[in-house]
Design an enzyme around this catalytic site. Structure first.
Site, short mmCIF file in Angstrom:
data_model
loop_
_atom_site.label_atom_id
_atom_site.label_comp_id
_atom_site.label_asym_id
_atom_site.label_seq_id
_atom_site.Cartn_x
_atom_site.Cartn_y
_atom_site.Cartn_z
CG ASP A 39 2.89 -0.21 -8.24
OD1 ASP A 39 2.92 -0.98 -6.96
OD2 ASP A 39 2.29 0.96 -8.23
CG ASP A 64 -6.34 1.77 -12.09
OD1 ASP A 64 -6.25 1.04 -11.18
OD2 ASP A 64 -6.99 2.94 -12.38
CG ASN A 91 0.29 -6.17 -2.18
OD1 ASN A 91 0.05 -6.21 -0.90
ND2 ASN A 91 0.97 -5.39 -2.69
CE1 TYR A 157 -5.93 0.23 3.40
CE2 TYR A 157 -6.41 -0.36 5.48
CZ TYR A 157 -5.64 -0.61 4.29
OH TYR A 157 -4.67 -1.49 4.24
CE LYS A 161 -6.64 -2.96 1.84
NZ LYS A 161 -6.03 -3.75 0.93
CB THR A 192 4.30 -0.48 3.09
OG1 THR A 192 3.19 0.09 3.27
CG2 THR A 192 4.34 -1.83 3.76
#
Length: 268
Positions: A39, A64, A91, A157, A161, A192
Site C-alpha cells: 500500500d 505506489d 486492488n 473513477y 473502472k 472501506t
C-alpha cells in the site's frame, strides 16, 4: 471444500492497508498463503503484523501501485522471499472525489487513471509471466459497478473502472494457454477507508438506515463480503471463470431504475 485453498501459494495484495485489500489479505493468509501486502500507506505494516501474529506468513511493502518501478520491485520481492507467485489481487485504487466532468482537472483525471487502471495493467504485465511459470494461477482486479454504467462514481473513477473491466477481458484472451485467469471484481457500495466519509456522514445525519437503499438488500456491504468473492475468484474453485466482471452489489446493477413493489405487497 478444504479451508486451506491457498496452502503453499504465494499471493500479492495491493491496497492492503484497509478495506477490501486488508480483509482479503487476512483471508488468503488464514487459508494457507504466504502474502505480500502492499500500500502507499505505511499502515499496511499492521496488516502484515496481524497475519504474522495469527501464525501466518506475510511481508509488507510501502509502494505506489501505479508506478512501474515499484510494481517490478513488488513482484521481484515476492518471488525472492517466497520463491514464486501464484495469485495477484490488484486492488489498490483512489476515488478522485465527486466532481462532475466540467469541474474535473486533467491532472486529477490522469492521476485516477494512473492508479486505478495503469496499476492493474502493470500488475498483469509484470505478474502474469511469473504466475505462468508456476503452472498457472489467478489475477483479480478490483473494478466497480461504476465501471458497468453511470451513476456510481465520478467521471474519472467510472472511466478508470470501466477500463479495468475491459483490461480483464483483454488480458484473459492474451494469456490464452498460460493457465493464468484474469477476472474483475465489481463492488457496490462497500464500507472501506475510501467510502468511510459517506457512511459516517449518513450516520451522523441520522440516515444510516438509508445507506444502500437503492439495492434490493437495502444495505451497504462489508469489506469481508467482497474479500470472500475475491478469494473465491483466486481459488481453484473458480478454475473455469475467466475474463469476467463479477458484480457484488446487493443486486443494484440487476435492474434499470424502477418503482419497486415491496416484498409481500399485493400488486395494484
Amino acid at each position: 471444500m478444504t479451508g486451506m485453498r491457498f496452502q503453499d501459494k504465494v499471493v500479492i495484495v495491493t491496497g492492503a492497508a484497509s478495506g477490501i485489500g486488508r480483509a482479503a489479505a487476512l483471508q488468503f493468509a488464514r487459508e494457507g498463503a504466504s502474502v505480500v501486502v502492499t500500500d502507499l500507506d505505511a499502515s499496511v505494516e499492521a496488516t502484515a503484523r496481524a497475519i504474522i501474529d495469527a501464525g501466518g506468513r506475510a511481508l509488507a511493502m510501502t509502494l505506489d501501485a501505479g508506478n512501474e518501478g515499484d510494481v517490478e520491485r513488488m513482484i521481484a520481492t515476492a518471488c525472492e522471499q517466497f520463491c514464486g507467485l501464484d495469485v495477484l489481487f490488484a486492488n489498490a485504487g483512489i476515488s478522485g472525489g465527486f466532481a462532475n466532468i466540467f469541474d474535473t482537472s486533467v491532472e486529477l483525471f490522469s492521476d485516477v487513471l494512473r492508479v486505478n487502471l495503469i496499476g492493474p495493467f502493470l500488475a498483469i504485465k509484470h505478474g502474469a509471466p511469473h504466475i505462468a511459470e508456476r503452472g498457472g494461477g489467478a489475477i483479480v482486479l478490483t473494478a466497480s459497478v461504476a465501471g458497468l454504467r453511470s451513476g456510481a462514481g465520478s467521471p474519472a473513477y467510472s472511466a478508470s473502472k470501466a477500463g479495468v473491466i475491459n483490461l480483464a477481458q483483454v488480458a484473459a484472451q492474451q494469456l490464452s494457454g498460460s493457465n493464468v485467469r484474469v477476472n474483475a471484481l465489481c463492488p457496490g457500495l462497500t464500507e472501506t477507508g475510501m467510502t468511510q466519509p459517506i457512511f459516517d456522514a449518513a450516520r451522523e445525519a441520522g440516515k444510516g438506515d438509508r445507506i444502500g437503499q437503492l439495492n434490493p438488500l437495502r444495505r451497504g456491504a462489508q469489506a469481508e463480503e467482497l474479500a470472500g468473492v475475491a478469494t473465491f475468484l483466486a481459488s481453484d474453485e473458480a478454475s473455469y471463470i475467466n475474463g469476467q466482471a463479477i458484480a457484488v452489489d446487493g443486486g443494484l446493477s440487476s435492474s434499470h431504475p424502477i418503482r419497486r413493489q415491496e416484498y409481500g405487497q399485493t400488486s395494484v
